[in-house]
Design a protein around this motif. Sequence first.
Motif, PDB file in Angstrom:
ATOM      1  N   GLY A 119       0.833  -1.194   0.000  1.00 49.73           N
ATOM      2  CA  GLY A 119       0.000   0.000   0.000  1.00 49.73           C
ATOM      3  C   GLY A 119       0.867   1.243   0.000  1.00 49.73           C
ATOM      4  N   VAL A 120       0.253   2.399  -0.160  1.00 50.66           N
ATOM      5  CA  VAL A 120       0.959   3.675  -0.215  1.00 50.66           C
ATOM      6  C   VAL A 120       0.930   4.352   1.145  1.00 50.66           C
ATOM      7  CG1 VAL A 120       0.990   5.969  -1.277  1.00 50.66           C
ATOM      8  CG2 VAL A 120       0.426   3.966  -2.656  1.00 50.66           C
ATOM      9  N   VAL A 121       2.055   4.961   1.527  1.00 47.46           N
ATOM     10  CA  VAL A 121       2.121   5.735   2.772  1.00 47.46           C
ATOM     11  C   VAL A 121       2.701   7.116   2.480  1.00 47.46           C
ATOM     12  CG1 VAL A 121       2.358   3.754   4.317  1.00 47.46           C
ATOM     13  CG2 VAL A 121       4.409   4.804   3.332  1.00 47.46           C
ATOM     14  N   ASP A 189       5.448   3.364  -1.826  1.00 44.90           N
ATOM     15  CA  ASP A 189       4.963   2.054  -1.394  1.00 44.90           C
ATOM     16  C   ASP A 189       5.474   1.766   0.010  1.00 44.90           C
ATOM     17  OD1 ASP A 189       3.822   1.785  -3.841  1.00 44.90           O
ATOM     18  OD2 ASP A 189       5.085   0.137  -4.533  1.00 44.90           O
ATOM     19  N   TYR A 190       4.593   1.252   0.853  1.00 41.10           N
ATOM     20  CA  TYR A 190       4.942   1.003   2.252  1.00 41.10           C
ATOM     21  C   TYR A 190       6.213   0.170   2.430  1.00 41.10           C
ATOM     22  CZ  TYR A 190       4.789  -0.990   6.934  1.00 41.10           C
ATOM     23  OH  TYR A 190       5.137  -1.411   8.193  1.00 41.10           O
ATOM     24  N   PRO A 191       6.329  -1.010   1.791  1.00 41.46           N
ATOM     25  CA  PRO A 191       7.530  -1.818   2.041  1.00 41.46           C
ATOM     26  C   PRO A 191       8.810  -1.152   1.552  1.00 41.46           C
ATOM     27  CG  PRO A 191       6.245  -2.771   0.264  1.00 41.46           C
ATOM     28  CD  PRO A 191       5.401  -1.708   0.887  1.00 41.46           C
ATOM     29  N   VAL A 206       3.936   8.790   8.529  1.00 33.78           N
ATOM     30  CA  VAL A 206       2.944   9.424   9.391  1.00 33.78           C
ATOM     31  C   VAL A 206       1.512   9.018   9.030  1.00 33.78           C
ATOM     32  CG1 VAL A 206       4.340  11.415  10.079  1.00 33.78           C
ATOM     33  CG2 VAL A 206       3.051  11.496   7.923  1.00 33.78           C
ATOM     34  N   THR A 207       1.351   8.120   8.065  1.00 36.39           N
ATOM     35  CA  THR A 207       0.004   7.619   7.731  1.00 36.39           C
ATOM     36  C   THR A 207       0.050   6.100   7.623  1.00 36.39           C
ATOM     37  OG1 THR A 207       0.382   7.760   5.332  1.00 36.39           O
ATOM     38  CG2 THR A 207      -0.570   9.700   6.412  1.00 36.39           C
ATOM     39  N   ASP A 208      -1.134   5.505   7.646  1.00 38.31           N
ATOM     40  CA  ASP A 208      -1.244   4.068   7.418  1.00 38.31           C
ATOM     41  C   ASP A 208      -1.311   3.794   5.915  1.00 38.31           C
ATOM     42  OD1 ASP A 208      -1.311   3.452  10.151  1.00 38.31           O
ATOM     43  OD2 ASP A 208      -3.477   3.835  10.243  1.00 38.31           O
ATOM     44  N   MET A 209      -1.164   2.535   5.539  1.00 33.20           N
ATOM     45  CA  MET A 209      -1.205   2.169   4.116  1.00 33.20           C
ATOM     46  C   MET A 209      -2.572   2.426   3.505  1.00 33.20           C
ATOM     47  SD  MET A 209       0.875  -1.358   3.494  1.00 33.20           S
ATOM     48  CE  MET A 209      -0.196  -2.344   4.514  1.00 33.20           C
ATOM     49  N   GLU A 210      -2.563   2.910   2.271  1.00 35.58           N
ATOM     50  CA  GLU A 210      -3.792   3.077   1.499  1.00 35.58           C
ATOM     51  C   GLU A 210      -3.533   2.690   0.047  1.00 35.58           C
ATOM     52  OE1 GLU A 210      -6.553   6.320   2.420  1.00 35.58           O
ATOM     53  OE2 GLU A 210      -4.867   7.293   3.424  1.00 35.58           O
ATOM     54  N   GLN A 211      -4.590   2.352  -0.684  1.00 36.03           N
ATOM     55  CA  GLN A 211      -4.540   2.058  -2.122  1.00 36.03           C
ATOM     56  C   GLN A 211      -3.383   1.130  -2.470  1.00 36.03           C
ATOM     57  OE1 GLN A 211      -4.784   5.417  -5.007  1.00 36.03           O
ATOM     58  NE2 GLN A 211      -3.262   4.344  -6.189  1.00 36.03           N
ATOM     59  N   GLY A 212      -3.522  -0.126  -2.125  1.00 38.51           N
ATOM     60  CA  GLY A 212      -2.434  -1.050  -2.382  1.00 38.51           C
ATOM     61  C   GLY A 212      -2.829  -2.273  -3.177  1.00 38.51           C
ATOM     62  N   ILE A 247      10.494 -11.923   9.920  1.00 39.26           N
ATOM     63  CA  ILE A 247      11.115 -11.594   8.634  1.00 39.26           C
ATOM     64  C   ILE A 247      10.775 -10.165   8.220  1.00 39.26           C
ATOM     65  CG2 ILE A 247      11.093 -12.119   6.151  1.00 39.26           C
ATOM     66  CD1 ILE A 247      10.663 -15.086   6.962  1.00 39.26           C
ATOM     67  N   LEU A 248       9.500  -9.784   8.338  1.00 42.29           N
ATOM     68  CA  LEU A 248       9.111  -8.415   7.969  1.00 42.29           C
ATOM     69  C   LEU A 248       9.848  -7.386   8.816  1.00 42.29           C
ATOM     70  CD1 LEU A 248       5.242  -8.535   7.375  1.00 42.29           C
ATOM     71  CD2 LEU A 248       7.102  -9.028   5.786  1.00 42.29           C
ATOM     72  N   ASP A 249       9.932  -7.644  10.115  1.00 42.59           N
ATOM     73  CA  ASP A 249      10.581  -6.694  11.026  1.00 42.59           C
ATOM     74  C   ASP A 249      12.068  -6.539  10.718  1.00 42.59           C
ATOM     75  OD1 ASP A 249       8.185  -6.328  12.286  1.00 42.59           O
ATOM     76  OD2 ASP A 249       8.624  -7.676  13.962  1.00 42.59           O
ATOM     77  N   LYS A 250      12.636  -7.545  10.098  1.00 40.78           N
ATOM     78  CA  LYS A 250      14.056  -7.500   9.739  1.00 40.78           C
ATOM     79  C   LYS A 250      14.324  -6.482   8.636  1.00 40.78           C
ATOM     80  CE  LYS A 250      17.547 -10.661   7.741  1.00 40.78           C
ATOM     81  NZ  LYS A 250      17.760 -12.063   7.286  1.00 40.78           N
ATOM     82  N   TYR A 251      13.331  -6.233   7.783  1.00 33.75           N
ATOM     83  CA  TYR A 251      13.544  -5.396   6.607  1.00 33.75           C
ATOM     84  C   TYR A 251      12.770  -4.087   6.597  1.00 33.75           C
ATOM     85  CZ  TYR A 251      15.766  -9.524   4.607  1.00 33.75           C
ATOM     86  OH  TYR A 251      16.596 -10.606   4.383  1.00 33.75           O
ATOM     87  N   ILE A 252      11.728  -3.979   7.426  1.00 40.02           N
ATOM     88  CA  ILE A 252      10.849  -2.804   7.346  1.00 40.02           C
ATOM     89  C   ILE A 252      10.734  -2.119   8.699  1.00 40.02           C
ATOM     90  CG2 ILE A 252       8.474  -2.039   6.929  1.00 40.02           C
ATOM     91  CD1 ILE A 252       8.184  -4.327   4.944  1.00 40.02           C
ATOM     92  N   SER A 253      10.876  -0.782   8.675  1.00 36.98           N
ATOM     93  CA  SER A 253      10.735   0.009   9.896  1.00 36.98           C
ATOM     94  C   SER A 253       9.894   1.236   9.578  1.00 36.98           C
ATOM     95  CB  SER A 253      12.120   0.434  10.417  1.00 36.98           C
ATOM     96  OG  SER A 253      12.012   1.269  11.529  1.00 36.98           O
ATOM     97  N   ARG A 254       9.082   1.691  10.545  1.00 33.71           N
ATOM     98  CA  ARG A 254       8.247   2.886  10.315  1.00 33.71           C
ATOM     99  C   ARG A 254       8.988   4.172  10.653  1.00 33.71           C
ATOM    100  NH1 ARG A 254       2.920   2.752   9.205  1.00 33.71           N
ATOM    101  NH2 ARG A 254       2.729   4.863  10.054  1.00 33.71           N
ATOM    102  N   ASN A 255       9.965   4.109  11.540  1.00 39.45           N
ATOM    103  CA  ASN A 255      10.703   5.336  11.923  1.00 39.45           C
ATOM    104  C   ASN A 255      12.065   4.990  12.492  1.00 39.45           C
ATOM    105  OD1 ASN A 255      10.113   4.591  14.702  1.00 39.45           O
ATOM    106  ND2 ASN A 255       8.053   5.449  14.345  1.00 39.45           N
TER     107      ASN A 255
END
Length: 255
Positions: A119-121, A189-191, A206-212, A247-255
Amino acid sequence: MFKRVFGIILAVVMCLSFVSCGGEKKSGEKVYKIATDTAFPPFEIPDVNGSDKLTGIDIDVLAAIAEDQGFKYELDVLGFDAAVVALESNQADAVMAGMSITDKRKQTYDFSAPYYDSGVVMAIAANNDTIKEYKDLAGKKVAAKRGTEGADFAEKLKEQYGFDITLFDDSPTMYMDVTSGNSAACFEDYPVMGYGISQGNGLKMVTDMEQGSSYGFAVMKGKNAELLEMFDKGLENIKASGKYQEILDKYISRN
């Protein structure tokens, strides 16, 4: 003499064939060929040292599922378009390459259950505390990358929230425009954004995922049903065990 030599050669060839075939039957093990992309961080991440070895979400999820289900595979690193060609020409059993599940593709391929929902952030500079939602973009410039869902999403919002869009050809330049303060925010894209943040790109979401869209493991329609079944079961198991989230936490961070 010729007949005797020919007979000996024929006997040797037959013995070698028998040993080879016997070894195959003894192992009784199917090795699936899985085609993938060359670079699509954080799903396929090339080795910084230039080897053919990949890391990333796709690579780790596939390995975890194969281990859970006990099947063996070979990874064929081809690039997305070439991976699809290999699948359609029976040179590969499946494709795992951040492939979006679409109605059009479903006419040609059978997909697993979605293994990732994208999704988009919206992201802003990590030190920015003034932009918290879309309405805070009024009268400002935002950045987006050409030809992406992020750019399409920004286009849909710009009239409602009163901002202008600057388009870029690549993510690093877009990120720099935001961290320098030239653009107030960017859409990505979020990821992809999550991976960039984990690598220190200086932004925060600063936003949640949309339109993905959702990504799936693909086989040719009507083929390799047993592989698809194992993938779905394995995916279910690694989600239940917590391995998937690890696995996701290994590659993706929000901040």
